[in-house]
Design an enzyme around this catalytic site. Sequence first.
Site, PDB file in Angstrom:
ATOM      1  N   GLY A 109      50.350  26.644  39.791  1.00 47.43           N
ATOM      2  CA  GLY A 109      48.959  26.214  39.761  1.00 47.43           C
ATOM      3  C   GLY A 109      48.086  27.295  39.153  1.00 47.43           C
ATOM      4  O   GLY A 109      48.420  28.483  39.219  1.00 47.43           O
ATOM      5  N   GLN A 147      40.320  31.799  37.187  1.00 54.73           N
ATOM      6  CA  GLN A 147      41.361  32.823  37.031  1.00 54.73           C
ATOM      7  C   GLN A 147      41.504  33.271  35.588  1.00 54.73           C
ATOM      8  O   GLN A 147      42.068  34.337  35.328  1.00 54.73           O
ATOM      9  CB  GLN A 147      42.711  32.310  37.545  1.00 54.73           C
ATOM     10  CG  GLN A 147      42.735  32.116  39.060  1.00 54.73           C
ATOM     11  CD  GLN A 147      44.096  31.657  39.527  1.00 54.73           C
ATOM     12  OE1 GLN A 147      44.387  30.471  39.518  1.00 54.73           O
ATOM     13  NE2 GLN A 147      44.946  32.596  39.910  1.00 54.73           N
ATOM     14  N   CYS A 171      49.707  34.078  44.498  1.00 54.05           N
ATOM     15  CA  CYS A 171      48.630  33.727  43.575  1.00 54.05           C
ATOM     16  C   CYS A 171      48.805  34.557  42.310  1.00 54.05           C
ATOM     17  O   CYS A 171      49.103  35.750  42.387  1.00 54.05           O
ATOM     18  CB  CYS A 171      47.281  34.048  44.228  1.00 54.05           C
ATOM     19  SG  CYS A 171      45.867  33.676  43.181  1.00 54.05           S
ATOM     20  N   LEU A 172      48.611  33.925  41.153  1.00 52.73           N
ATOM     21  CA  LEU A 172      48.778  34.650  39.892  1.00 52.73           C
ATOM     22  C   LEU A 172      47.745  35.771  39.747  1.00 52.73           C
ATOM     23  O   LEU A 172      47.958  36.704  38.974  1.00 52.73           O
ATOM     24  CB  LEU A 172      48.700  33.686  38.701  1.00 52.73           C
ATOM     25  CG  LEU A 172      49.848  32.661  38.622  1.00 52.73           C
ATOM     26  CD1 LEU A 172      49.624  31.696  37.461  1.00 52.73           C
ATOM     27  CD2 LEU A 172      51.199  33.355  38.496  1.00 52.73           C
ATOM     28  N   HIS A 201      44.922  25.305  47.567  1.00 56.31           N
ATOM     29  CA  HIS A 201      44.813  26.704  47.122  1.00 56.31           C
ATOM     30  C   HIS A 201      43.987  26.780  45.835  1.00 56.31           C
ATOM     31  O   HIS A 201      43.079  27.608  45.718  1.00 56.31           O
ATOM     32  CB  HIS A 201      46.235  27.253  46.911  1.00 56.31           C
ATOM     33  CG  HIS A 201      46.315  28.610  46.300  1.00 56.31           C
ATOM     34  ND1 HIS A 201      46.954  29.671  46.918  1.00 56.31           N
ATOM     35  CD2 HIS A 201      45.865  29.106  45.108  1.00 56.31           C
ATOM     36  CE1 HIS A 201      46.860  30.743  46.129  1.00 56.31           C
ATOM     37  NE2 HIS A 201      46.219  30.426  45.027  1.00 56.31           N
ATOM     38  N   GLU A 202      44.291  25.888  44.874  1.00 56.29           N
ATOM     39  CA  GLU A 202      43.574  25.919  43.588  1.00 56.29           C
ATOM     40  C   GLU A 202      42.115  25.492  43.752  1.00 56.29           C
ATOM     41  O   GLU A 202      41.220  26.059  43.111  1.00 56.29           O
ATOM     42  CB  GLU A 202      44.273  25.045  42.546  1.00 56.29           C
ATOM     43  CG  GLU A 202      45.717  25.435  42.233  1.00 56.29           C
ATOM     44  CD  GLU A 202      45.931  26.904  41.955  1.00 56.29           C
ATOM     45  OE1 GLU A 202      45.011  27.557  41.436  1.00 56.29           O
ATOM     46  OE2 GLU A 202      47.019  27.420  42.278  1.00 56.29           O
ATOM     47  N   HIS A 242      39.926  28.279  44.800  1.00 58.00           N
ATOM     48  CA  HIS A 242      39.511  29.161  43.703  1.00 58.00           C
ATOM     49  C   HIS A 242      38.175  28.702  43.102  1.00 58.00           C
ATOM     50  O   HIS A 242      37.381  29.525  42.644  1.00 58.00           O
ATOM     51  CB  HIS A 242      40.550  29.151  42.577  1.00 58.00           C
ATOM     52  CG  HIS A 242      41.693  30.099  42.773  1.00 58.00           C
ATOM     53  ND1 HIS A 242      41.522  31.458  42.832  1.00 58.00           N
ATOM     54  CD2 HIS A 242      43.024  29.892  42.900  1.00 58.00           C
ATOM     55  CE1 HIS A 242      42.713  32.050  42.991  1.00 58.00           C
ATOM     56  NE2 HIS A 242      43.642  31.116  43.037  1.00 58.00           N
TER      57      HIS A 242
HETATM   58 NI    NI Z   1      45.707  31.419  43.259  1.00 59.84          NI
END
Ligand code: NI
Length: 173
Positions: A46, A51, A95-96, A137-138, A141
């Site tokens: 995701g 991000q 998380c990226l 989660h996304e 963000h």
């Molecule tokens: Ni994340």
Amino acid sequence: MSIRNILIHPDPRLKKITAPVAAFNDDLRRLADDMLETMYDAPGIGLAAPQIAVMSRMLVMDCEKEEGATPQPMVLLNPEIMWSSDETSIYDEGCLSIPDQYAEVERPASVKVKWTDLDGKEAQETFDGLWATCVQHEMDHLDGKLFIDYLKPLKRQMITRKMQKLKRELARG
Ligand code: NI
């Protein structure tokens, strides 16, 4: 298509509330393609627009992890949670923007989400399992919230210090 640079926590842009997507055009399609390519390249399941420093309510995901399965890329614009299950599930989230750090987070096990697709049409779906965790989660963000915000302050600070160190190392090259 191009791979975009992923912001690493701590970064003020990861703490902001994003603005609704208003223009459904080719630029938006290109952005969605870039986000998917960036997510697959990372690799991740995701990615939310902030991000990559795009402050819009937009996310991509593909939680199909079965070896050899057909990819199931999804692009959600202006997503909203319509319903959450009382039942919860716990996943070891990552998380990226917080590379190599994982922690258990408890969230509703199922969520019904509505969103707008790239054609400007309304869509909705009930997500379960990893998809449910990922979409929540996304969506966090998009409101400047990270999975570490669910952790106890000490654990959160420990991860943040590791990320500050990582960013200093990356800056030195
Ligand atoms: Ni994340």
